[in-house]
Design a protein around this motif. Structure first.
Motif, PDB file in Angstrom:
ATOM      1  N   ILE A 227      -0.195   0.533  -0.533  1.00 39.20           N
ATOM      2  CA  ILE A 227       0.384   1.614  -1.313  1.00 39.20           C
ATOM      3  C   ILE A 227       1.027   2.577  -0.322  1.00 39.20           C
ATOM      4  O   ILE A 227       0.429   2.933   0.694  1.00 39.20           O
ATOM      5  CB  ILE A 227      -0.649   2.344  -2.210  1.00 39.20           C
ATOM      6  N   GLU A 228       2.257   2.980  -0.626  1.00 41.63           N
ATOM      7  CA  GLU A 228       3.017   3.878   0.247  1.00 41.63           C
ATOM      8  C   GLU A 228       3.317   5.171  -0.491  1.00 41.63           C
ATOM      9  O   GLU A 228       3.785   5.155  -1.640  1.00 41.63           O
ATOM     10  CB  GLU A 228       4.333   3.220   0.685  1.00 41.63           C
ATOM     11  N   ALA A 229       3.037   6.286   0.161  1.00 39.40           N
ATOM     12  CA  ALA A 229       3.316   7.606  -0.412  1.00 39.40           C
ATOM     13  C   ALA A 229       4.381   8.303   0.414  1.00 39.40           C
ATOM     14  O   ALA A 229       4.614   7.952   1.576  1.00 39.40           O
ATOM     15  CB  ALA A 229       2.039   8.438  -0.449  1.00 39.40           C
ATOM     16  N   LEU A 230       5.008   9.314  -0.187  1.00 39.77           N
ATOM     17  CA  LEU A 230       6.048  10.064   0.513  1.00 39.77           C
ATOM     18  C   LEU A 230       5.593  11.504   0.714  1.00 39.77           C
ATOM     19  O   LEU A 230       5.169  12.173  -0.224  1.00 39.77           O
ATOM     20  CB  LEU A 230       7.360  10.046  -0.291  1.00 39.77           C
ATOM     21  N   MET A 231       5.686  11.959   1.957  1.00 40.12           N
ATOM     22  CA  MET A 231       5.297  13.325   2.282  1.00 40.12           C
ATOM     23  C   MET A 231       6.483  14.272   2.096  1.00 40.12           C
ATOM     24  O   MET A 231       7.619  13.845   1.942  1.00 40.12           O
ATOM     25  CB  MET A 231       4.783  13.381   3.722  1.00 40.12           C
ATOM     26  N   GLN A 232       6.216  15.578   2.150  1.00 37.64           N
ATOM     27  CA  GLN A 232       7.269  16.555   1.842  1.00 37.64           C
ATOM     28  C   GLN A 232       8.381  16.623   2.890  1.00 37.64           C
ATOM     29  O   GLN A 232       9.437  17.202   2.625  1.00 37.64           O
ATOM     30  CB  GLN A 232       6.657  17.952   1.695  1.00 37.64           C
ATOM     31  N   ASP A 233       8.156  16.040   4.062  1.00 33.88           N
ATOM     32  CA  ASP A 233       9.223  16.010   5.065  1.00 33.88           C
ATOM     33  C   ASP A 233      10.052  14.741   4.973  1.00 33.88           C
ATOM     34  O   ASP A 233      10.902  14.480   5.817  1.00 33.88           O
ATOM     35  CB  ASP A 233       8.643  16.162   6.471  1.00 33.88           C
ATOM     36  N   GLY A 234       9.807  13.949   3.915  1.00 32.50           N
ATOM     37  CA  GLY A 234      10.595  12.738   3.719  1.00 32.50           C
ATOM     38  C   GLY A 234      10.101  11.534   4.487  1.00 32.50           C
ATOM     39  O   GLY A 234      10.739  10.483   4.470  1.00 32.50           O
ATOM     40  N   LYS A 235       8.951  11.656   5.150  1.00 29.56           N
ATOM     41  CA  LYS A 235       8.378  10.509   5.844  1.00 29.56           C
ATOM     42  C   LYS A 235       7.345   9.826   4.960  1.00 29.56           C
ATOM     43  O   LYS A 235       6.668  10.470   4.153  1.00 29.56           O
ATOM     44  CB  LYS A 235       7.712  10.948   7.160  1.00 29.56           C
ATOM     45  N   ALA A 236       7.212   8.521   5.152  1.00 25.70           N
ATOM     46  CA  ALA A 236       6.254   7.737   4.370  1.00 25.70           C
ATOM     47  C   ALA A 236       4.892   7.734   5.051  1.00 25.70           C
ATOM     48  O   ALA A 236       4.791   7.931   6.270  1.00 25.70           O
ATOM     49  CB  ALA A 236       6.761   6.312   4.205  1.00 25.70           C
ATOM     50  N   LEU A 237       3.858   7.503   4.254  1.00 20.18           N
ATOM     51  CA  LEU A 237       2.500   7.376   4.787  1.00 20.18           C
ATOM     52  C   LEU A 237       1.788   6.244   4.063  1.00 20.18           C
ATOM     53  O   LEU A 237       1.627   6.289   2.848  1.00 20.18           O
ATOM     54  CB  LEU A 237       1.720   8.678   4.611  1.00 20.18           C
ATOM     55  N   GLN A 238       1.378   5.226   4.823  1.00 16.58           N
ATOM     56  CA  GLN A 238       0.584   4.144   4.248  1.00 16.58           C
ATOM     57  C   GLN A 238      -0.772   4.714   3.864  1.00 16.58           C
ATOM     58  O   GLN A 238      -1.449   5.318   4.685  1.00 16.58           O
ATOM     59  CB  GLN A 238       0.423   3.025   5.271  1.00 16.58           C
ATOM     60  N   SER A 239      -1.178   4.521   2.605  1.00 19.62           N
ATOM     61  CA  SER A 239      -2.350   5.226   2.103  1.00 19.62           C
ATOM     62  C   SER A 239      -3.481   4.310   1.653  1.00 19.62           C
ATOM     63  O   SER A 239      -4.491   4.780   1.133  1.00 19.62           O
ATOM     64  CB  SER A 239      -1.925   6.136   0.943  1.00 19.62           C
ATOM     65  N   GLY A 240      -3.325   3.031   1.849  1.00 16.28           N
ATOM     66  CA  GLY A 240      -4.371   2.071   1.507  1.00 16.28           C
ATOM     67  C   GLY A 240      -3.808   0.672   1.628  1.00 16.28           C
ATOM     68  O   GLY A 240      -2.614   0.455   1.368  1.00 16.28           O
ATOM     69  N   THR A 241      -4.643  -0.275   2.059  1.00 10.89           N
ATOM     70  CA  THR A 241      -4.176  -1.654   2.195  1.00 10.89           C
ATOM     71  C   THR A 241      -5.213  -2.620   1.642  1.00 10.89           C
ATOM     72  O   THR A 241      -6.424  -2.362   1.702  1.00 10.89           O
ATOM     73  CB  THR A 241      -3.902  -2.027   3.681  1.00 10.89           C
ATOM     74  N   SER A 242      -4.728  -3.736   1.121  1.00 15.75           N
ATOM     75  CA  SER A 242      -5.593  -4.785   0.589  1.00 15.75           C
ATOM     76  C   SER A 242      -5.053  -6.122   1.097  1.00 15.75           C
ATOM     77  O   SER A 242      -3.876  -6.426   0.916  1.00 15.75           O
ATOM     78  CB  SER A 242      -5.593  -4.739  -0.945  1.00 15.75           C
ATOM     79  N   HIS A 243      -5.920  -6.900   1.751  1.00 12.76           N
ATOM     80  CA  HIS A 243      -5.475  -8.099   2.457  1.00 12.76           C
ATOM     81  C   HIS A 243      -6.032  -9.383   1.839  1.00 12.76           C
ATOM     82  O   HIS A 243      -7.243  -9.485   1.597  1.00 12.76           O
ATOM     83  CB  HIS A 243      -5.924  -8.047   3.921  1.00 12.76           C
ATOM     84  N   PHE A 244      -5.147 -10.332   1.598  1.00 13.09           N
ATOM     85  CA  PHE A 244      -5.560 -11.685   1.256  1.00 13.09           C
ATOM     86  C   PHE A 244      -5.676 -12.441   2.570  1.00 13.09           C
ATOM     87  O   PHE A 244      -4.675 -12.653   3.263  1.00 13.09           O
ATOM     88  CB  PHE A 244      -4.538 -12.341   0.318  1.00 13.09           C
ATOM     89  N   LEU A 245      -6.902 -12.814   2.942  1.00  9.14           N
ATOM     90  CA  LEU A 245      -7.154 -13.414   4.251  1.00  9.14           C
ATOM     91  C   LEU A 245      -7.112 -14.937   4.227  1.00  9.14           C
ATOM     92  O   LEU A 245      -7.305 -15.577   5.267  1.00  9.14           O
ATOM     93  CB  LEU A 245      -8.519 -12.957   4.787  1.00  9.14           C
TER      94      LEU A 245
END
Length: 493
Positions: A227-245
Motif C-alpha cells: 500500500i502506497e500513501a502520499l505525503m503533503q510534500d508530494g512524496k510517496a511512503l510505502q506503508s505496509g507490504t504483504s509477500h507471497f513467498l
C-alpha cells in the motif's frame, strides 16, 4: 525547548522533525541511528498496534514470539533473502566482555568468548521461523499456520530519520504456511486489504494497493503487494507490504507435508509487515504548521477540557462539577478525555500545547459559559470554533469526532487524487515530478534497465503496479518501447 515550528513551505524536513520532537512523539538516542519513543508517541503506536492486532485476530491469526537472534547459516539458506539483507545486518560475534588489564574501569571483548557461529540480530524473521515450522508441519492437517509476531528488528541504516528510517524499529510480521498456492495467494491479498482498511478507516490516510516490480520486491518473495500513501510534500511512503513467498523458504528449510493423497510436497508461504513508520506517515499526511493533527480513532487523547479558572470559589466548583459530569458521559462512550486543571499554566498556553499535540477536540469551560449554558468547542483539524449548548454536549462531541475522522480522510484523499497525474512524454514526466510532484501515471516497458535509468535520472521509483489497473496500450516514457498498462512513479521516503 522552544515550541516554534518550522513551516512546511520553509523546510518540510525540519517541519517534520520539529513536530516529532516538540509534539512529544520521540527523541534522539545516544545510540546512533536509534530513537527513543516517548510516552505520547508510544501511546499512539499502542492504539495503532491494538487495532491492527484485533484485525489480525478477526482474520484467524494468533500471536507468537520467536528469538531475536538468527544463526548466520539460517539466513544463508534462501539465496535471494541472504543477498537482500546482507548489507543491513548487525552481527554478534562474541558472548562476553572482560576487564581491560591496561585501563582501569574499562571493558574489552574477551577474545576467548568467540561464538562458533555468528548470530544476526533479526532484520526479519523468515529464516528462524521456517526452521521452526519444519518441526511443526508433517501433514496437511497441521495447515494452515497463521502466526503473527510483534517485535523489534534491526536494519543497519546509514541515513536515518525519526520513525521513517531507524536502525531499530518496532513492527509486526505475519508468517503463514499453507497447503496450496491458491490459499497462500489469497492470504497475501487478504492481509494487504487489512492494511489498506486500517490505513483508510483508522489513520484517515488513503492508499493505493499495488504490486511491486521485480527489482523492488521483498528479498526471497515471488510477489510483493504494497500500500502506497502520499505525503503533503508530494512524496510517496510505502506503508505496509504483504509477500507471497511461494515455496522458496519451504525448499530452503526442507519443510514438507503429506497431502491428502499421501504425497510429500513443499509448503506454501506468506509474510507481511507494518512498522512504526506508520507514525511518521500519520504526521506527514495530516499535520499543519501549528502541530500534529491526529485522527480521533487512534489519537492517544481525543478530548481535552480546559477550565477558565474563576476566583469565585462557588463558580469554580460549578466548572469542576460540570467537567466531571461531561468526563463521565464521554468515558461511557469510550472516549479518552482529560480535564487539565493544572494551575501552573494559563489557558492560552494549554490551548497551544494541545493544538501542538493534535488533540482532536478542545473544550473550554468558564463561569460565563456556564451562565449561558454553553461550552466553547474547537476542532483541531479545521480550527473551527463554536459555542455549543451544554445540554446533550457529550452526544455532540461523539458525533463531532466521527465528522473529524471522515473530514481528515476526505481532505487527504482529495489531495492524493489531485496528485495522480498522467504523463505521456518524458518532458511531461520530468515536469510533473519537479513542479506538481505526487504520483505520475506513465507507461514503462517492463525492464529493470529502464526502471533503473529512470531512477538515476529523476530519483523517482516505480511505487507500484496498481491492482486492477486498466489495460492500455502505450509507449514507455523513456525507451519508447510498447507497454500494456501504466504504473505509478513517485519520489519517495
Amino acid at each position: 525547548m522552544s515550541k516554534e515550528i518550522t513551516s512546511r513551505a520553509q523546510d518540510y524536513s525540519q517541519w517534520y522533525n520539529d513536530l516529532v520532537l516538540k509534539g512529544g512523539l520521540a527523541d534522539y538516542s545516544a545510540v546512533r541511528g536509534c530513537m527513543v519513543i516517548k510516552p505520547y508517541g508510544y501511546a499512539l503506536w499502542e492504539n495503532m498496534r491494538d487495532q491492527l492486532d484485533r484485525m489480525f485476530k478477526e482474520t484467524g491469526h494468533q500471536n507468537a514470539y520467536f528469538p531475536l537472534f538468527v544463526p548466520k547459516s539460517f539466513l544463508e539458506k534462501e539465496e535471494g533473502h541472504a543477498e537482500g539483507f546482507a548489507k543491513e545486518c548487525a552481527v554478534v560475534t562474541h558472548y562476553r566482555l572482560k576487564a581491560d588489564p591496561s585501563a582501569k574501569g574499562k571493558l574489552i571483548v574477551d577474545p576467548e568468548a568467540k561464538l562458533e557461529e555468528e548470530l544476526i540480530i533479526r532484520p526479519t524473521s523468515e529464516a528462524i521461523i521456517w526452521n521452526t515450522y519444519k518441526d511443526w508441519i508433517q501433514s496437511y492437517r497441521d495447515l494452515p499456520i497463521l502466526v503473527n509476531q510483534w517485535a523489534n528488528v534491526v536494519r543497519w541504516e546509514m541515513r536515518t530519520r525519526l520513525f521513517l528510517r531507524t536502525a531499530e524499529f518496532l513492527w509486526q510480521e505475519g508468517h503463514t504456511a499453507h497447503a496450496t498456492k491458491e490459499e497462500a495467494v489469497e492470504e497475501t491479498k487478504k492481509m494487504l486489504n487489512v492494511y489498506a482498511t486500517f490505513a483508510e478507516e483508522y489513520m484517515a490516510m488513503p492508499v493505493i494497493r499495488g504490486l511491486k516490480t521485480e527489482s523492488e520486491k521483498f528479498a526471497g518473495a515471488e510477489d510483493t503487494y504494497c500500500i502506497e500513501a502520499l505525503m503533503q510534500d508530494g512524496k510517496a511512503l510505502q506503508s505496509g507490504t504483504s509477500h507471497f513467498l511461494g515455496q522458496n523458504f519451504a525448499k530452503a528449510f526442507d519443510v514438507k507435508f503429506l497431502n491428502k493423497d499421501n504425497q510429500l510436497e513443499y509448503v506454501w508461504a506468506t509474510s507481511w509487515g507494518a512498522s512504526t513508520r506508520l507514525v511518521g506517515a500519520l504526521v506527514m499526511a495530516h499535520s499543519d504548521d501549528d502541530g500534529l493533527i491526529l485522527p480521533p480513532k487512534i489519537a492517544p487523547l481525543q478530548v481535552v477540557i480546559i477550565p477558565i479558572s474563576s476566583k469565585d470559589v462557588a463558580a469554580q466548583k460549578k466548572i469542576d462539577e460540570k467537567a466531571q459530569q461531561l468526563i463521565a458521559e464521554l468515558k461511557t462512550a469510550n472516549i479518552s478525555v482529560k480535564f487539565d486543571d493544572n494551575d501552573n499554566n494559563r489557558p492560552g498556553w494549554k490551548f497551544a500545547e494541545y493544538e501542538l499535540k493534535g488533540v482532536p477536540v478542545r473544550i473550554a469551560l468558564g463561569a460565563r459559559d456556564l451562565e449561558n449554558n454553553v461550552a466553547e468547542i474547537v476542532r483541531r483539524d479545521t480550527k473551527e470554533k463554536r459555542s455549543v449548548s451544554l445540554d446533550g454536549l457529550a452526544n455532540y462531541i461523539i458525533t463531532l469526532l466521527d465528522d473529524i475522522q471522515k473530514a481528515m480522510f476526505n481532505k487527504a484523499k482529495a489531495y492524493r487524487d489531485d496528485h495522480i497525474t498522467k504523463a505521456n512524454t518524458w518532458e511531461e514526466f520530468e515536469k510533473i515530478l519537479d513542479e506538481k510532484t505526487g504520483f505520475v501515471s506513465a507507461h514503462w516497458d517492463g525492464t529493470a534497465e529502464t526502471e533503473e535509468a529512470i531512477k538515476e535520472k529523476t530519483k523517482a521509483t516505480i511505487r507500484c503496479i496498481p491492482l486492477n489497473a486498466e489495460q492500455e496500450n502505450g509507449k514507455c516514457i523513456l525507451s519508447g518501447k510498447p507497454s500494456k498498462q501504466r504504473v505509478l512513479f513517485a519520489r519517495a521516503y
